[in-house]
Design a protein around this motif. Structure first.
Motif, mmCIF file in Angstrom:
data_model
loop_
_atom_site.group_PDB
_atom_site.id
_atom_site.type_symbol
_atom_site.label_atom_id
_atom_site.label_comp_id
_atom_site.label_asym_id
_atom_site.label_seq_id
_atom_site.Cartn_x
_atom_site.Cartn_y
_atom_site.Cartn_z
ATOM 1 N N TRP A 113 0.863 -1.181 0.000
ATOM 2 C CA TRP A 113 0.000 0.000 0.000
ATOM 3 C C TRP A 113 0.896 1.226 0.000
ATOM 4 N N TRP A 135 4.780 11.473 1.310
ATOM 5 C CA TRP A 135 3.879 10.758 0.404
ATOM 6 C C TRP A 135 3.468 11.619 -0.782
ATOM 7 N N ILE A 155 -5.885 6.926 -7.251
ATOM 8 C CA ILE A 155 -6.037 6.273 -5.948
ATOM 9 C C ILE A 155 -5.392 7.123 -4.864
ATOM 10 N N PHE A 156 -4.218 7.677 -5.159
ATOM 11 C CA PHE A 156 -3.534 8.533 -4.176
ATOM 12 C C PHE A 156 -4.412 9.728 -3.795
ATOM 13 N N HIS A 158 -7.541 10.072 -3.965
ATOM 14 C CA HIS A 158 -8.725 9.633 -3.214
ATOM 15 C C HIS A 158 -8.356 9.318 -1.765
ATOM 16 N N GLN A 159 -7.189 8.699 -1.564
ATOM 17 C CA GLN A 159 -6.825 8.217 -0.238
ATOM 18 C C GLN A 159 -6.091 9.239 0.620
ATOM 19 N N GLU A 162 -8.168 11.175 3.135
ATOM 20 C CA GLU A 162 -8.681 10.262 4.154
ATOM 21 C C GLU A 162 -7.561 9.829 5.107
ATOM 22 N N PHE A 163 -6.389 9.554 4.554
ATOM 23 C CA PHE A 163 -5.235 9.182 5.362
ATOM 24 C C PHE A 163 -4.893 10.290 6.355
ATOM 25 N N THR A 228 -5.897 18.116 -2.382
ATOM 26 C CA THR A 228 -5.445 17.657 -1.058
ATOM 27 C C THR A 228 -5.438 18.750 -0.007
#
Length: 287
Positions: A113, A135, A155-156, A158-159, A162-163, A228
């Protein structure tokens, strides 16, 4: 002749060459920079000394309370990320203040991941952690050089919010800094590194290749901010053409946001709003 010097002599636009010549007379390279002169060393040393005392107070408070602080430093190559981090840590106890500067991922890490290898470096109770790049490599560098696919970047994006939301909701104080410099200032710093045998290690093949990709970087940076920047984990943008002012601004942005014990307001007040603020409020340096 080094690759940076060769680029400067043969391919850099005339406007960039003229701007770099101005640097030798200590004038600013970017006409949009809000201060007419670089910060004088005496004033810088005086302000930095006062802020160093505040940082020691902050670390004592972090250790006593078990707080966790993570600071992410991003920016174009040669924007001054490492120098800013060193001014944070120069008088801190290294047992409670760590710098994380990860190399490119291994084959094993590339199969994990994406955020997994960063998790193990997050601060524990009583710790301050400085990420010298993070990141957000996927958002900018990997896009510009094609080191990831479009699907991986989606995907990055989107995540990532949330991360970061999970980190903040779990109690980590997260600061995200983007240091921005003009193109001429960046090239001037590249030239200085190439000519200094003690700093040549700071230049990488990516730096050489980035010289012709200014616009690609700009597009990636703008998309990163758009996707972001959030209320939970906002970006703080710092105009870093003047390294001294940028370092002072970054330290003040942190100190003024945390209610640590014994804070001296005369030193730990909010940073200069002309060079430090939210994404969108501080313009990116001109090319």
């Amino acid at each position: 002749m080094g690759e940076i010097r060769n680029y400067f002599e043969k391919r850099a636009p005339n406007s960039i060459r003229k701007a770099i010549q101005l640097a030798k007379s200590n004038e600013f390279l970017d006409a949009g920079y809000p201060h007419p002169d670089r910060m004088k060393k005496k004033a810088y040393d005086r302000e930095l000394d006062a802020l160093q005392i505040e940082l020691v107070k902050l670390q004592s408070w972090v250790k006593a309370t078990g707080e966790r602080i993570a600071l992410v430093f991003e920016g174009r190559d040669a924007a001054g990320k490492g120098g800013a981090i060193r001014r944070f840590t120069m008088n801190l106890n290294p047992r409670g203040a760590r710098i994380v500067a990860l190399a490119k991922p291994s084959d094993t890490e590339r199969g994990q991941w994406y955020f997994q290898r960063y998790i193990q470096h997050l601060p524990g109770p009583g710790e301050i952690v400085f990420f010298d790049r993070s990141w957000y490599n996927r958002a900018v560098v990997e896009r510009v050089f094609g080191f990831c696919t479009d699907a991986e970047r989606e995907i990055f994006f989107h995540q990532a919010p949330e991360f970061e939301d999970m980190l903040v909701n779990d109690g980590i104080r997260l600061f995200k800094f983007w240091l921005t410099v003009g193109r001429a200032e960046q090239l001037s710093r590249f030239l200085a590194r190439e000519e200094d045998p003690l700093r040549q290690w700071k230049l990488s093949p990516i730096d050489y290749q980035s010289l012709d990709r200014w616009s690609d970087y700009s597009a990636a940076i703008e998309e990163m901010f758009r996707r972001t920047d959030s209320g939970v984990a906002p970006w703080t943008v710092i105009r870093a053409d003047d390294k001294r002012r940028a370092r002072i601004a970054a330290i003040r942005a942190v100190l003024s946001a945390i209610p640590y014990s014994g804070r001296t307001e005369d030193a730990a007040h909010p940073p200069d709003p002309a060079i430090c603020g939210a994404a969108g409020a501080i313009p990116l340096a001109t090319p």
